[in-house]
Design an enzyme around this catalytic site. Structure first.
Site, short mmCIF file in Angstrom:
data_model
loop_
_atom_site.label_atom_id
_atom_site.label_comp_id
_atom_site.label_asym_id
_atom_site.label_seq_id
_atom_site.Cartn_x
_atom_site.Cartn_y
_atom_site.Cartn_z
N HIS A 256 -1.20 11.09 -1.74
CA HIS A 256 -2.48 10.64 -1.22
C HIS A 256 -3.43 11.77 -0.84
CE1 HIS A 256 -5.29 9.41 2.00
NE2 HIS A 256 -5.44 8.34 1.26
N HIS B 286 0.82 -1.20 0.00
CA HIS B 286 0.00 0.00 0.00
C HIS B 286 0.86 1.26 0.00
CE1 HIS B 286 -2.78 2.89 2.24
NE2 HIS B 286 -3.42 2.62 1.11
#
Length: 299
Positions: free
Chosen positions: A90, A48
């Site tokens: 992100h 991730h």
């Protein structure tokens, strides 16, 4: 998708070549080779934002570390700068993972879309994590793709907050094509495009029906057939699913006429990894992929 790394201390374009509506569902990718469906199968493990428990998320350093740990699949997040460059980050602001507040104190709230690519490239995206990574940078998507390709890795690409960036789906596909990621070899085993936005996933599927797509979230079982029309996977938060839910997803044929799959996130501890494995998930997305791999007996 954000979980602060628990182990941080420890460790309209001219020459557009896509033929966007030219693909067909019959050319669909099957995705990675996976274990048999159901309990006790071996899910694929995704790093991730790279190995983000041990290196600053979404940096080239994080995907290099994932490679050294032996992980083929990396996940990232794509947004767009003020001057139209796709970057891998992100949050929709730069404050958490860079030194933007120090370098541009008068630019609050420091949104990605308010900065040029040159300005973002000058930021330190590593020191917030540890001094070991001081000087790491926010990569452009083009730089990121080149590194993933060099590492012979595969990519789970998330289009982040597309409502902030109209047209980002087309721009992402254009860049993927320019970088050589939309040939048959990549779309049949090395690329998945996902989003929390069902509309964004649908747009990607309509433009390139050959690409494997995933919806991030947990639609109701009653709504799953609607999603199956334009996506291949349902990728939910691990706390929102059960074995029955995973079975319900598996019982449907997705956009490419194959059984839909489930990749769950974010799992960083052995007990949860084994729990979702027993539910029959196809993939586990983790900040600490080595911990998950050891727990489930994967590779």
């Amino acid at each position: 998708m954000y979980v602060r790394p628990a182990a941080a201390a420890a460790a309209a374009v001219l020459g557009f070549t896509l033929t966007l509506l030219g693909g067909t569902a019959s050319s669909a990718a099957s995705g990675p080779v996976r274990g048999l469906p159901g309990p006790f199968s071996t899910p694929v493990v995704y790093a991730h934002r790279g190995a983000s428990a041990y290196a600053p998320e979404n940096t080239l350093e994080a995907i290099d570390l994932a490679m050294r740990l032996g992980f083929d699949w990396v996940e990232n997040d794509v947004q767009r700068t003020r001057d139209g460059v796709l970057v891998v980050v992100h949050d929709d602001t730069l404050a958490r993972t860079t030194d933007v507040e120090q370098r541009f104190p008068d630019r609050k709230p420091w949104r990605v879309r308010d900065f040029t690519a040159e300005e973002i490239a000058a930021l330190d995206a590593g020191s917030w994590f540890s001094e070991e990574y001081a000087g790491a940078r926010v990569p452009t998507l083009r730089e990121y793709l080149a590194r993933v390709q060099r590492n012979q890795q595969r990519l789970l690409l998330e289009i982040k907050k597309p409502e902030l960036y109209p047209g980002i789906e087309r721009e992402t596909l254009y860049l993927l094509d320019e970088a050589g990621w939309l040939d048959e070899r990549h779309v049949t085993g090395s690329l998945v495009v996902q989003s929390f936005s069902a509309d964004s996933v649908r747009i990607v599927h309509d433009m390139r029906p050959d690409i494997v797509t995933a919806f991030l979230g947990t639609p109701t079982v009653a709504d799953l057939p609607k999603y199956a029309r334009f996506t291949d996977r349902i990728n939910p938060w691990h706390t929102t699913i059960s074995a029955d839910y995973v079975t319900a997803v598996h019982n449907l044929l997705g956009a490419h006429g194959k059984a839909m799959e489930v990749d769950t996130w974010i799992v960083d501890d052995p007990a949860t990894a084994r729990k979702v494995q027993d539910m029959g998930v196809d993939g586990i997305i983790s900040n600490a992929p080595d911990v998950v791999r050891e727990a489930i007996g994967g590779f």
